[in-house]
Design a protein around this motif. Structure first.
Motif, mmCIF file in Angstrom:
data_model
loop_
_atom_site.group_PDB
_atom_site.id
_atom_site.type_symbol
_atom_site.label_atom_id
_atom_site.label_comp_id
_atom_site.label_asym_id
_atom_site.label_seq_id
_atom_site.Cartn_x
_atom_site.Cartn_y
_atom_site.Cartn_z
ATOM 1 N N ASN A 54 12.411 136.822 73.096
ATOM 2 C CA ASN A 54 12.298 137.888 72.093
ATOM 3 C C ASN A 54 13.530 138.019 71.190
ATOM 4 O OD1 ASN A 54 14.127 139.121 73.750
ATOM 5 N ND2 ASN A 54 12.794 140.810 74.381
ATOM 6 N N ILE A 55 14.516 137.129 71.375
ATOM 7 C CA ILE A 55 15.645 137.159 70.433
ATOM 8 C C ILE A 55 15.430 136.175 69.266
ATOM 9 C CG2 ILE A 55 17.370 138.031 72.073
ATOM 10 C CD1 ILE A 55 18.429 135.140 72.356
ATOM 11 N N ILE A 56 14.298 135.458 69.316
ATOM 12 C CA ILE A 56 13.995 134.534 68.205
ATOM 13 C C ILE A 56 13.836 135.347 66.911
ATOM 14 C CG2 ILE A 56 12.251 132.926 67.275
ATOM 15 C CD1 ILE A 56 11.751 132.022 70.198
ATOM 16 N N GLY A 57 14.515 134.880 65.861
ATOM 17 C CA GLY A 57 14.449 135.595 64.573
ATOM 18 C C GLY A 57 15.565 136.608 64.403
ATOM 19 N N LYS A 58 16.404 136.756 65.446
ATOM 20 C CA LYS A 58 17.487 137.740 65.353
ATOM 21 C C LYS A 58 18.849 137.049 65.329
ATOM 22 C CE LYS A 58 14.961 141.306 67.789
ATOM 23 N NZ LYS A 58 14.645 141.824 69.110
ATOM 24 N N ILE A 59 19.849 137.794 64.843
ATOM 25 C CA ILE A 59 21.228 137.321 64.934
ATOM 26 C C ILE A 59 21.833 138.005 66.162
ATOM 27 C CG2 ILE A 59 23.502 137.278 63.825
ATOM 28 C CD1 ILE A 59 21.980 137.292 61.108
ATOM 29 N N VAL A 60 22.231 137.196 67.146
ATOM 30 C CA VAL A 60 22.709 137.768 68.413
ATOM 31 C C VAL A 60 24.078 137.196 68.774
ATOM 32 C CG1 VAL A 60 20.355 138.085 69.321
ATOM 33 C CG2 VAL A 60 21.589 135.949 69.804
ATOM 34 N N ARG A 61 24.739 137.854 69.720
ATOM 35 C CA ARG A 61 26.028 137.339 70.188
ATOM 36 C C ARG A 61 25.796 136.414 71.378
ATOM 37 N NH1 ARG A 61 30.091 138.821 67.545
ATOM 38 N NH2 ARG A 61 31.649 138.101 69.024
ATOM 39 N N VAL A 62 26.523 135.321 71.368
ATOM 40 C CA VAL A 62 26.339 134.295 72.402
ATOM 41 C C VAL A 62 27.714 133.844 72.881
ATOM 42 C CG1 VAL A 62 25.535 131.906 72.768
ATOM 43 C CG2 VAL A 62 24.157 133.471 71.401
ATOM 44 N N LYS A 63 27.844 133.685 74.200
ATOM 45 C CA LYS A 63 29.104 133.129 74.719
ATOM 46 C C LYS A 63 28.913 131.627 74.945
ATOM 47 C CE LYS A 63 32.681 133.527 78.043
ATOM 48 N NZ LYS A 63 33.276 134.124 79.170
ATOM 49 N N ILE A 64 29.820 130.843 74.367
ATOM 50 C CA ILE A 64 29.701 129.388 74.463
ATOM 51 C C ILE A 64 30.191 128.921 75.846
ATOM 52 C CG2 ILE A 64 30.413 127.171 73.462
ATOM 53 C CD1 ILE A 64 28.513 128.951 71.676
ATOM 54 N N THR A 65 29.290 128.214 76.555
ATOM 55 C CA THR A 65 29.615 127.783 77.917
ATOM 56 C C THR A 65 29.870 126.277 78.012
ATOM 57 O OG1 THR A 65 27.242 127.625 78.315
ATOM 58 C CG2 THR A 65 28.352 129.656 79.046
ATOM 59 N N ASP A 66 29.403 125.511 77.020
ATOM 60 C CA ASP A 66 29.672 124.067 77.034
ATOM 61 C C ASP A 66 29.683 123.560 75.600
ATOM 62 O OD1 ASP A 66 30.222 121.579 77.992
ATOM 63 O OD2 ASP A 66 28.184 121.125 78.651
ATOM 64 N N ALA A 67 30.561 122.600 75.321
ATOM 65 C CA ALA A 67 30.676 122.065 73.962
ATOM 66 C C ALA A 67 30.572 120.551 73.999
ATOM 67 C CB ALA A 67 32.005 122.496 73.352
ATOM 68 N N LYS A 68 29.623 119.998 73.215
ATOM 69 C CA LYS A 68 29.472 118.545 73.120
ATOM 70 C C LYS A 68 29.673 118.121 71.663
ATOM 71 C CE LYS A 68 25.894 119.876 75.464
ATOM 72 N NZ LYS A 68 24.587 120.053 76.046
ATOM 73 N N SER A 69 29.492 116.838 71.377
ATOM 74 C CA SER A 69 29.724 116.385 69.998
ATOM 75 C C SER A 69 28.714 116.969 69.018
ATOM 76 C CB SER A 69 29.654 114.871 69.899
ATOM 77 O OG SER A 69 30.780 114.310 70.482
ATOM 78 N N PHE A 70 27.443 117.053 69.438
ATOM 79 C CA PHE A 70 26.398 117.440 68.482
ATOM 80 C C PHE A 70 25.828 118.827 68.707
ATOM 81 C CE2 PHE A 70 26.237 112.792 68.942
ATOM 82 C CZ PHE A 70 26.705 112.479 67.673
ATOM 83 N N SER A 71 26.168 119.463 69.822
ATOM 84 C CA SER A 71 25.637 120.802 70.067
ATOM 85 C C SER A 71 26.498 121.565 71.062
ATOM 86 C CB SER A 71 24.204 120.698 70.613
ATOM 87 O OG SER A 71 24.223 120.102 71.890
ATOM 88 N N LEU A 72 26.158 122.869 71.141
ATOM 89 C CA LEU A 72 26.861 123.751 72.080
ATOM 90 C C LEU A 72 25.819 124.359 73.014
ATOM 91 C CD1 LEU A 72 28.716 125.623 69.221
ATOM 92 C CD2 LEU A 72 29.869 124.120 70.853
ATOM 93 N N ASP A 73 26.255 124.748 74.204
ATOM 94 C CA ASP A 73 25.388 125.540 75.085
ATOM 95 C C ASP A 73 25.975 126.926 75.140
ATOM 96 O OD1 ASP A 73 23.696 123.472 75.645
ATOM 97 O OD2 ASP A 73 24.784 122.843 77.453
ATOM 98 N N GLY A 74 25.113 127.931 75.285
ATOM 99 C CA GLY A 74 25.640 129.291 75.337
ATOM 100 C C GLY A 74 24.755 130.239 76.130
ATOM 101 N N GLU A 75 25.332 131.389 76.396
ATOM 102 C CA GLU A 75 24.672 132.432 77.181
ATOM 103 C C GLU A 75 24.495 133.648 76.282
ATOM 104 O OE1 GLU A 75 23.103 133.010 80.817
ATOM 105 O OE2 GLU A 75 24.598 131.400 80.648
ATOM 106 N N TYR A 76 23.285 134.136 76.184
ATOM 107 C CA TYR A 76 23.016 135.338 75.378
ATOM 108 C C TYR A 76 23.759 136.538 75.979
ATOM 109 C CZ TYR A 76 20.253 139.419 73.920
ATOM 110 O OH TYR A 76 19.860 140.645 73.454
ATOM 111 N N ILE A 77 24.457 137.289 75.128
ATOM 112 C CA ILE A 77 25.142 138.488 75.605
ATOM 113 C C ILE A 77 24.307 139.691 75.212
ATOM 114 C CG2 ILE A 77 27.251 139.867 75.469
ATOM 115 C CD1 ILE A 77 28.664 137.304 74.487
ATOM 116 N N ASN A 78 23.834 140.383 76.201
ATOM 117 C CA ASN A 78 22.934 141.509 75.949
ATOM 118 C C ASN A 78 23.672 142.728 75.405
ATOM 119 O OD1 ASN A 78 20.607 142.976 75.898
ATOM 120 N ND2 ASN A 78 19.949 142.238 77.919
#
Ligand code: SF4
Length: 283
Positions: free
Chosen positions: A259-283
């Motif tokens: 349900n966060i699709i379409g919204k601008i949300v805060r995310v904590k970055i948990t992993d960083a690669k060359s082409f993308s990042l992984d993150g955790e949604y901060i409620n």
């Protein structure tokens, strides 16, 4: 806007899409306001050479950008910019408005002045670097990506080294890299070329290794940081995740609800690669 007047010698666009034609600014603003009223969060001002916008109708691109920013839509982007038309006024407007994203795609194509001349790019390596530094100094946290062609007809090893040198100097956030491929009817397609495909492939490999090193380095800086992401949909790699883009146009796969699709949300970055990042949604 449509078309392009630049006539880079390798490019077919001016022949297929015609000369530059700009839409009236009032129409563009009207459309952005309408999109905003319908809940859209982001617009992209689009043109083959978007910062040449308005020259045919007596309007400056920097003024259009400012008017779009004043509509209050949350995110504004623009592609693709030609270094030749990148004005100081544009830099000032981008720095001034928070809703103009700090992300610029600024194709260099080659670091060799000789190749740039034969490409008809209208700038030198030095001029590109001056512009690059001006943008970096004036726009906080800006991300800059580029396009690079390797193996332009008769590109020497020294020419290629100049390109590697630019990549090392600029530490681009990312780069789209290509091997030169002739487009029928363009001047470059008629140029003599003694460089073998094997050599071009080796150069591309070497270039990509360097480009990926710097995109990774730039992504690592976001590790453990909180960033704002516009969530666009379900992640292609993992249907339990969603994905979106940071203001600097970095792809983030997010552990978070649909349900966060379409919204601008805060995310904590948990992993960083060359082409993308992984993150955790901060409620
Ligand atoms: S490469 Fe870009 S600027 Fe050059 S002619 Fe093609 S569209 Fe125009």
């Amino acid at each position: 806007m449509y078309g392009c007047d630049k006539f880079c010698t390798y490019c077919i666009v001016p022949y297929t899409r015609g000369r530059e034609r700009s839409r009236q600014p009032e129409k563009i603003i009207e459309e952005v306001i309408d999109l905003k009223n319908h809940g859209y969060k982001e617009v992209t001002l689009l043109g083959q050479n978007v910062n040449a916008y308005g020259r045919d109708i007596g309007v400056k691109f920097s003024d259009l950008l400012e008017s779009v920013a004043k509509t209050g839509i949350e995110r504004i982007r623009f592609v693709t910019s030609h270094p030749w038309n990148f004005t100081d006024e544009m830099i000032d407007v981008i720095a001034k408005y928070k809703n103009i994203m700090p992300y610029i795609h600024l194709p260099i194509q080659s670091g060799s002045d000789e190749i740039l001349k034969r490409m008809n790019r209208r700038y030198t390596k030095k001029e590109y670097l001056e512009l690059f530094n001006k943008i970096k100094n004036k726009i906080p946290n800006v991300a800059i990506t580029t396009d690079i062609i390797v193996g332009f007809p008769n590109e020497s090893e020294e020419d290629f080294e100049e390109t590697l040198d630019v990549v090392k100097t600029c530490e681009f956030d990312g780069a789209y890299t290509f091997i030169f491929s002739p487009r029928e009817g363009t001047p470059a397609a008629r140029m003599e070329d003694k460089i073998s495909m094997k050599e071009k492939e080796e150069r591309l490999y070497k270039l990509n290794e360097l480009v990926n090193y710097y995109s990774n380095k730039s992504n690592q800086k976001l590790l453990n940081q909180e960033v704002e992401v516009l969530v666009l949909g379900v992640s292609e790699k993992d249907s339990n995740k969603v994905y979106g883009y940071t203001d600097t146009m970095k792809l983030v796969n997010i552990n978070g609800p649909k349900n966060i699709i379409g919204k601008i949300v805060r995310v904590k970055i948990t992993d960083a690669k060359s082409f993308s990042l992984d993150g955790e949604y901060i409620n």
